[in-house]
Scaffold this motif. Structure first.
Motif, PDB file in Angstrom:
ATOM      1  N   LYS A 193       0.799  -1.228   0.000  1.00 39.56           N
ATOM      2  CA  LYS A 193       0.000   0.000   0.000  1.00 39.56           C
ATOM      3  C   LYS A 193       0.828   1.272   0.000  1.00 39.56           C
ATOM      4  CE  LYS A 193      -3.887  -2.144   0.096  1.00 39.56           C
ATOM      5  NZ  LYS A 193      -4.706  -2.241  -1.083  1.00 39.56           N
ATOM      6  N   THR A 194       2.105   1.214   0.396  1.00 39.50           N
ATOM      7  CA  THR A 194       2.880   2.455   0.520  1.00 39.50           C
ATOM      8  C   THR A 194       3.986   2.590  -0.516  1.00 39.50           C
ATOM      9  OG1 THR A 194       4.310   1.438   2.177  1.00 39.50           O
ATOM     10  CG2 THR A 194       2.406   2.661   2.980  1.00 39.50           C
ATOM     11  N   VAL A 195       4.815   1.582  -0.653  1.00 37.25           N
ATOM     12  CA  VAL A 195       6.017   1.714  -1.473  1.00 37.25           C
ATOM     13  C   VAL A 195       5.850   1.097  -2.853  1.00 37.25           C
ATOM     14  CG1 VAL A 195       8.495   1.219  -1.525  1.00 37.25           C
ATOM     15  CG2 VAL A 195       7.371   1.643   0.639  1.00 37.25           C
ATOM     16  N   ASN A 196       5.010   0.099  -2.982  1.00 38.32           N
ATOM     17  CA  ASN A 196       4.875  -0.668  -4.210  1.00 38.32           C
ATOM     18  C   ASN A 196       4.484   0.230  -5.384  1.00 38.32           C
ATOM     19  OD1 ASN A 196       4.621  -2.766  -6.010  1.00 38.32           O
ATOM     20  ND2 ASN A 196       2.641  -3.418  -5.246  1.00 38.32           N
ATOM     21  N   ALA A 197       5.259   0.145  -6.469  1.00 39.20           N
ATOM     22  CA  ALA A 197       4.991   0.960  -7.652  1.00 39.20           C
ATOM     23  C   ALA A 197       4.207   0.203  -8.716  1.00 39.20           C
ATOM     24  CB  ALA A 197       6.310   1.457  -8.243  1.00 39.20           C
ATOM     25  N   SER A 198       3.973  -1.078  -8.532  1.00 44.14           N
ATOM     26  CA  SER A 198       3.255  -1.849  -9.540  1.00 44.14           C
ATOM     27  C   SER A 198       1.749  -1.792  -9.279  1.00 44.14           C
ATOM     28  CB  SER A 198       3.732  -3.308  -9.543  1.00 44.14           C
ATOM     29  OG  SER A 198       3.273  -3.963  -8.385  1.00 44.14           O
ATOM     30  N   ILE A 199       1.002  -2.444 -10.143  1.00 48.10           N
ATOM     31  CA  ILE A 199      -0.457  -2.442 -10.008  1.00 48.10           C
ATOM     32  C   ILE A 199      -0.955  -3.585  -9.134  1.00 48.10           C
ATOM     33  CG2 ILE A 199      -0.817  -1.274 -12.202  1.00 48.10           C
ATOM     34  CD1 ILE A 199      -1.452  -4.048 -13.405  1.00 48.10           C
ATOM     35  N   VAL A 200      -0.062  -4.457  -8.693  1.00 47.11           N
ATOM     36  CA  VAL A 200      -0.435  -5.596  -7.856  1.00 47.11           C
ATOM     37  C   VAL A 200      -0.339  -5.180  -6.391  1.00 47.11           C
ATOM     38  CG1 VAL A 200       0.122  -7.969  -7.253  1.00 47.11           C
ATOM     39  CG2 VAL A 200       0.438  -7.181  -9.580  1.00 47.11           C
ATOM     40  N   HIS A 201      -1.386  -5.472  -5.635  1.00 49.92           N
ATOM     41  CA  HIS A 201      -1.407  -5.134  -4.213  1.00 49.92           C
ATOM     42  C   HIS A 201      -1.881  -6.332  -3.408  1.00 49.92           C
ATOM     43  CE1 HIS A 201      -0.585  -0.914  -4.913  1.00 49.92           C
ATOM     44  NE2 HIS A 201      -1.512  -0.912  -5.867  1.00 49.92           N
ATOM     45  N   VAL A 202      -1.548  -6.325  -2.131  1.00 55.21           N
ATOM     46  CA  VAL A 202      -2.017  -7.364  -1.222  1.00 55.21           C
ATOM     47  C   VAL A 202      -3.470  -7.046  -0.881  1.00 55.21           C
ATOM     48  CG1 VAL A 202      -1.754  -8.359   1.084  1.00 55.21           C
ATOM     49  CG2 VAL A 202       0.252  -7.847  -0.288  1.00 55.21           C
ATOM     50  N   THR A 203      -4.345  -8.014  -1.148  1.00 55.98           N
ATOM     51  CA  THR A 203      -5.772  -7.851  -0.880  1.00 55.98           C
ATOM     52  C   THR A 203      -6.218  -8.925   0.108  1.00 55.98           C
ATOM     53  OG1 THR A 203      -6.338  -9.247  -2.764  1.00 55.98           O
ATOM     54  CG2 THR A 203      -6.173  -6.868  -3.171  1.00 55.98           C
ATOM     55  N   PHE A 204      -7.530  -8.992   0.318  1.00 60.53           N
ATOM     56  CA  PHE A 204      -8.080  -9.990   1.235  1.00 60.53           C
ATOM     57  C   PHE A 204      -7.790 -11.407   0.765  1.00 60.53           C
ATOM     58  CE2 PHE A 204     -11.648 -12.629   2.750  1.00 60.53           C
ATOM     59  CZ  PHE A 204     -11.377 -12.550   4.104  1.00 60.53           C
ATOM     60  N   VAL A 205      -7.700 -11.604  -0.545  1.00 59.70           N
ATOM     61  CA  VAL A 205      -7.408 -12.937  -1.095  1.00 59.70           C
ATOM     62  C   VAL A 205      -6.039 -13.427  -0.623  1.00 59.70           C
ATOM     63  CG1 VAL A 205      -7.006 -14.195  -3.251  1.00 59.70           C
ATOM     64  CG2 VAL A 205      -8.877 -12.558  -3.090  1.00 59.70           C
ATOM     65  N   ASP A 206      -5.098 -12.519  -0.456  1.00 63.78           N
ATOM     66  CA  ASP A 206      -3.776 -12.902   0.028  1.00 63.78           C
ATOM     67  C   ASP A 206      -3.796 -13.296   1.502  1.00 63.78           C
ATOM     68  OD1 ASP A 206      -2.158 -12.286  -2.362  1.00 63.78           O
ATOM     69  OD2 ASP A 206      -2.905 -10.263  -2.020  1.00 63.78           O
ATOM     70  N   TRP A 207      -4.753 -12.780   2.256  1.00 63.37           N
ATOM     71  CA  TRP A 207      -4.838 -13.063   3.681  1.00 63.37           C
ATOM     72  C   TRP A 207      -5.574 -14.361   3.979  1.00 63.37           C
ATOM     73  CZ3 TRP A 207      -2.604 -10.726   7.812  1.00 63.37           C
ATOM     74  CH2 TRP A 207      -1.950  -9.523   7.570  1.00 63.37           C
ATOM     75  N   ILE A 208      -6.397 -14.853   3.057  1.00 61.33           N
ATOM     76  CA  ILE A 208      -7.180 -16.066   3.307  1.00 61.33           C
ATOM     77  C   ILE A 208      -6.303 -17.269   3.657  1.00 61.33           C
ATOM     78  CG2 ILE A 208      -8.751 -17.743   2.244  1.00 61.33           C
ATOM     79  CD1 ILE A 208     -10.101 -15.390   0.835  1.00 61.33           C
ATOM     80  N   PRO A 209      -5.203 -17.557   2.929  1.00 59.61           N
ATOM     81  CA  PRO A 209      -4.361 -18.697   3.337  1.00 59.61           C
ATOM     82  C   PRO A 209      -3.774 -18.543   4.733  1.00 59.61           C
ATOM     83  CG  PRO A 209      -3.825 -18.051   1.107  1.00 59.61           C
ATOM     84  CD  PRO A 209      -4.745 -17.005   1.643  1.00 59.61           C
TER      85      PRO A 209
END
Length: 173
Positions: free
Chosen positions: A47-63
């Motif tokens: 959310k802060t440093v990443n310059a790409s269009i990919v972000h950590v969302t709720f789907v990443d937290w499910i596992p």
């Protein structure tokens, strides 16, 4: 072989000192906190440093949530409930041993879902879509590392909680 046992040859016996148990419990906590911090780090970086269009969302937290729930379930089971002999499957609800085994199976299944889900997110979200550069790929690798850390924490805690004490005293009269 007069004793009933699972394996033909005796499996190695771990030392059971109280200091070793304490260190292993702290190690399990450190492994879990390392995994949790890894997920938090990936989310903050996303959310802060990443310059790409990919972000950590709720789907990443499910596992990670599945792995955590599996760890809680597995380490909530009392080992004595798993090895007691209650006469087999008795009645509609089954014996306590079978109930404990089913709950333990659900816990290990949640751990497996967490690990496989983390690898699935890594493959589908990062590798297949072509985000192979390291800062972005690092978020997926941190997700896998966090789930592996929770799994190893669960293993250490399960082994430590179920180590037999040499000096067990029964106070029942």
């Amino acid at each position: 072989m007069g004793q009933e046992r699972l394996f033909r040859f005796p499996v190695f016996k771990l030392p059971t000192s109280q200091a070793l148990k304490s260190v292993a419990i702290y190690l399990a906590g450190a492994l879990y906190s390392l995994g949790f911090w890894s997920m938090i780090d990936a989310a903050i970086y996303s959310k802060t440093v990443n310059a790409s269009i990919v972000h950590v969302t709720f789907v990443d937290w499910i596992p990670f949530v599945c792995s955590t729930m599996g760890m809680i379930i597995v380490n909530s089971i009392d080992k004595s409930q798993l090895i007691q002999s209650d006469g087999g499957f008795s009645g509609m609800g089954g014996g306590m041993m079978w109930q404990a085994r089913i709950v333990l199976f659900v816990g290990f299944s949640l751990l497996a879902i967490g690990i496989s889900g983390a690898f699935l997110v890594l493959i589908l979200k990062f590798l297949i879509k072509g985000f192979n550069e390291m800062p972005t790929l690092g978020m997926g690798l941190e997700n896998v590392g966090a789930n592996l850390s929770v799994m190893f924490s669960c293993i250490v805690l399960w082994v430590v909680q179920n180590m037999e004490d040499d000096y067990n005293y029964s106070l029942a009269l």
